[in-house]
Design a protein around this motif. Structure first.
Motif, PDB file in Angstrom:
ATOM      1  N   GLN A   1      47.569  14.986 114.607  1.00  0.00           N
ATOM      2  CA  GLN A   1      46.549  13.229 114.262  1.00  0.00           C
ATOM      3  C   GLN A   1      46.763  12.981 112.739  1.00  0.00           C
ATOM      4  O   GLN A   1      46.918  14.305 111.679  1.00  0.00           O
ATOM      5  N   GLY A   2      47.463  11.678 112.447  1.00  0.00           N
ATOM      6  CA  GLY A   2      47.594  11.372 111.639  1.00  0.00           C
ATOM      7  C   GLY A   2      47.747   9.620 110.813  1.00  0.00           C
ATOM      8  O   GLY A   2      47.231   9.343 111.702  1.00  0.00           O
ATOM      9  N   ASN A   3      47.570   9.613 109.981  1.00  0.00           N
ATOM     10  CA  ASN A   3      47.824   8.511 109.106  1.00  0.00           C
ATOM     11  C   ASN A   3      49.177   7.998 108.037  1.00  0.00           C
ATOM     12  O   ASN A   3      49.584   8.970 107.883  1.00  0.00           O
ATOM     13  N   LEU A   4      49.805   6.964 107.885  1.00  0.00           N
ATOM     14  CA  LEU A   4      51.324   6.156 108.150  1.00  0.00           C
ATOM     15  C   LEU A   4      50.479   4.989 107.069  1.00  0.00           C
ATOM     16  O   LEU A   4      50.250   4.627 107.383  1.00  0.00           O
ATOM     17  N   ASN A   5      51.131   5.573 106.127  1.00  0.00           N
ATOM     18  CA  ASN A   5      51.292   3.832 104.262  1.00  0.00           C
ATOM     19  C   ASN A   5      52.189   3.766 104.556  1.00  0.00           C
ATOM     20  O   ASN A   5      53.506   3.365 104.783  1.00  0.00           O
TER      21      ASN A   5
ATOM     22  N   GLN B   1      59.610  19.249 119.015  1.00  0.00           N
ATOM     23  CA  GLN B   1      59.212  17.883 119.614  1.00  0.00           C
ATOM     24  C   GLN B   1      58.540  17.057 119.627  1.00  0.00           C
ATOM     25  O   GLN B   1      56.895  17.940 119.141  1.00  0.00           O
ATOM     26  N   LEU B   2      57.775  15.935 118.879  1.00  0.00           N
ATOM     27  CA  LEU B   2      57.418  14.732 118.778  1.00  0.00           C
ATOM     28  C   LEU B   2      57.084  13.905 119.620  1.00  0.00           C
ATOM     29  O   LEU B   2      57.742  13.374 119.485  1.00  0.00           O
ATOM     30  N   ARG B   3      55.326  13.414 120.318  1.00  0.00           N
ATOM     31  CA  ARG B   3      54.907  12.605 120.850  1.00  0.00           C
ATOM     32  C   ARG B   3      53.913  12.094 120.433  1.00  0.00           C
ATOM     33  O   ARG B   3      53.392  12.567 120.165  1.00  0.00           O
ATOM     34  N   ILE B   4      54.041  10.458 119.919  1.00  0.00           N
ATOM     35  CA  ILE B   4      53.397   9.631 119.640  1.00  0.00           C
ATOM     36  C   ILE B   4      52.850   8.540 121.157  1.00  0.00           C
ATOM     37  O   ILE B   4      53.220   8.280 121.499  1.00  0.00           O
ATOM     38  N   ASP B   5      51.419   9.088 121.222  1.00  0.00           N
ATOM     39  CA  ASP B   5      50.503   8.627 122.266  1.00  0.00           C
ATOM     40  C   ASP B   5      49.892   7.629 122.286  1.00  0.00           C
ATOM     41  O   ASP B   5      50.083   6.265 122.395  1.00  0.00           O
ATOM     42  N   GLY B   6      49.810   7.220 120.775  1.00  0.00           N
ATOM     43  CA  GLY B   6      48.651   6.251 120.339  1.00  0.00           C
ATOM     44  C   GLY B   6      49.353   5.570 118.357  1.00  0.00           C
ATOM     45  O   GLY B   6      49.672   7.076 117.825  1.00  0.00           O
ATOM     46  N   ALA B   7      49.469   4.346 118.278  1.00  0.00           N
ATOM     47  CA  ALA B   7      49.828   4.095 117.331  1.00  0.00           C
ATOM     48  C   ALA B   7      48.836   2.484 116.814  1.00  0.00           C
ATOM     49  O   ALA B   7      49.279   1.673 117.051  1.00  0.00           O
ATOM     50  N   THR B   8      47.822   3.129 115.977  1.00  0.00           N
ATOM     51  CA  THR B   8      46.972   1.853 116.003  1.00  0.00           C
ATOM     52  C   THR B   8      47.364   1.041 114.386  1.00  0.00           C
ATOM     53  O   THR B   8      46.542   1.533 113.885  1.00  0.00           O
ATOM     54  N   PRO B   9      47.402   0.011 114.258  1.00  0.00           N
ATOM     55  CA  PRO B   9      47.509  -0.481 113.000  1.00  0.00           C
ATOM     56  C   PRO B   9      45.761  -0.967 112.364  1.00  0.00           C
ATOM     57  O   PRO B   9      45.153  -1.131 112.891  1.00  0.00           O
ATOM     58  N   ILE B  10      45.269  -0.350 111.094  1.00  0.00           N
ATOM     59  CA  ILE B  10      44.241  -0.575 110.747  1.00  0.00           C
ATOM     60  C   ILE B  10      44.640  -0.566 109.169  1.00  0.00           C
ATOM     61  O   ILE B  10      44.364   0.037 108.017  1.00  0.00           O
ATOM     62  N   GLY B  11      44.036  -2.040 108.902  1.00  0.00           N
ATOM     63  CA  GLY B  11      44.449  -2.595 107.584  1.00  0.00           C
ATOM     64  C   GLY B  11      46.334  -2.285 106.888  1.00  0.00           C
ATOM     65  O   GLY B  11      46.756  -2.503 107.665  1.00  0.00           O
ATOM     66  N   GLN B  12      46.473  -1.743 105.711  1.00  0.00           N
ATOM     67  CA  GLN B  12      47.979  -0.965 105.540  1.00  0.00           C
ATOM     68  C   GLN B  12      47.642   0.299 106.449  1.00  0.00           C
ATOM     69  O   GLN B  12      49.828   0.945 105.586  1.00  0.00           O
ATOM     70  N   MET B  13      47.303   0.554 107.107  1.00  0.00           N
ATOM     71  CA  MET B  13      47.576   2.416 107.573  1.00  0.00           C
ATOM     72  C   MET B  13      47.529   2.593 109.054  1.00  0.00           C
ATOM     73  O   MET B  13      47.114   1.367 109.364  1.00  0.00           O
ATOM     74  N   VAL B  14      48.462   2.748 109.835  1.00  0.00           N
ATOM     75  CA  VAL B  14      48.675   3.046 110.856  1.00  0.00           C
ATOM     76  C   VAL B  14      48.078   4.602 110.632  1.00  0.00           C
ATOM     77  O   VAL B  14      48.211   5.495 111.186  1.00  0.00           O
ATOM     78  N   ASP B  15      47.563   4.730 112.578  1.00  0.00           N
ATOM     79  CA  ASP B  15      46.842   5.673 112.428  1.00  0.00           C
ATOM     80  C   ASP B  15      47.433   6.131 113.371  1.00  0.00           C
ATOM     81  O   ASP B  15      47.709   5.234 115.065  1.00  0.00           O
ATOM     82  N   LEU B  16      48.364   7.555 114.078  1.00  0.00           N
ATOM     83  CA  LEU B  16      48.845   8.150 114.860  1.00  0.00           C
ATOM     84  C   LEU B  16      48.176   9.671 115.891  1.00  0.00           C
ATOM     85  O   LEU B  16      47.234  10.260 114.869  1.00  0.00           O
TER      86      LEU B  16
ATOM     87  N   ILE C   1      54.931  -1.501 112.219  1.00  0.00           N
ATOM     88  CA  ILE C   1      55.517  -0.409 112.588  1.00  0.00           C
ATOM     89  C   ILE C   1      54.522   0.138 113.772  1.00  0.00           C
ATOM     90  O   ILE C   1      55.172   0.869 114.578  1.00  0.00           O
ATOM     91  N   ALA C   2      52.964  -0.265 114.207  1.00  0.00           N
ATOM     92  CA  ALA C   2      52.713   0.633 115.381  1.00  0.00           C
ATOM     93  C   ALA C   2      53.333  -0.122 116.325  1.00  0.00           C
ATOM     94  O   ALA C   2      52.999   0.682 117.824  1.00  0.00           O
ATOM     95  N   GLU C   3      54.016  -1.467 116.695  1.00  0.00           N
ATOM     96  CA  GLU C   3      54.780  -2.251 117.405  1.00  0.00           C
ATOM     97  C   GLU C   3      55.835  -1.500 117.917  1.00  0.00           C
ATOM     98  O   GLU C   3      56.311  -0.823 119.156  1.00  0.00           O
ATOM     99  N   GLN C   4      56.404  -1.206 117.005  1.00  0.00           N
ATOM    100  CA  GLN C   4      57.891  -0.772 117.188  1.00  0.00           C
ATOM    101  C   GLN C   4      58.297   0.826 116.824  1.00  0.00           C
ATOM    102  O   GLN C   4      59.898   1.074 117.082  1.00  0.00           O
TER     103      GLN C   4
END
Length: 189
Positions: A114-118, A85-100, A61-64
């Protein structure tokens, strides 16, 4: 004949007794792993072991994940729909979570988010960190979803504010994706 309490420490000190004595083992007992099956209430078995890897999905998810989303916000109390309009500047995987991390423009007012996606359940918590916010939103609330970024609800900071619905779709780019470029990740719902 009862023993007087004053004599108890003398009796214990006079005869040492080990709490547990180790016994010699004659040999090694082999271990056989049990079969892994789900057991239902009737005592029978059904189902299989889960092979889904949420950590690998979080990396994917973080890559694609599409980096630009657009849609609209509609308050539950009525009123016009507001463009978002939403712009995601960074998506970092942390375990099973993605920090947005990124920015969201609600009705033309841009605010950092700032958010977390499970990655296992597609649950999303997205905090809008600006003040003031567009679309009659109040600071202190958050967007929450069980469908990733596509559909979420505004959880208002006060009970007197009814909240609303945010619906987003990935923005299409003007050019077609290059050969070998991964397709965007879609939610399971």
């Amino acid at each position: 004949m009862p023993v007087p309490l004053a004599a108890v420490p003398l009796l214990l000190a006079a005869s040492p007794v080990l709490a547990a004595s180790p016994l010699p083992a004659d040999g090694f007992v082999p271990f056989t792993a049990p079969e892994i099956q789900a057991i239902n209430q009737d005592g029978g078995t059904n189902g299989e072991v889960e092979t889904f890897d949420p950590i690998a999905r979080a990396r994917l998810i973080a890559e694609q994940m599409p980096r630009r989303w657009s849609g609209r916000y509609q308050s539950f109390s009525g009123g016009p729909a507001v463009p978002v309009q939403l712009r995601i500047d960074g998506a970092t995987p942390i375990g099973q979570m993605v920090d947005l991390r990124g920015a969201m423009a609600i009705g033309g007012v841009e605010s950092p988010v700032q958010g977390n996606l499970n990655a296992k359940s597609d649950q999303l918590d997205l905090l809008v960190l600006g003040d003031p916010l567009g679309g009659a939103l109040e600071p202190g609330g958050a967007f929450q979803s069980v469908q990733g970024l596509s559909l979420s609800g505004w959880r208002a900071p006060r009970l007197t504010t009814p909240g609303g619905r945010l619906q987003l779709v990935p923005e299409r780019t003007a050019q077609a994706p290059a050969a070998g470029e991964p397709a965007p990740v879609r939610g399971l719902w």
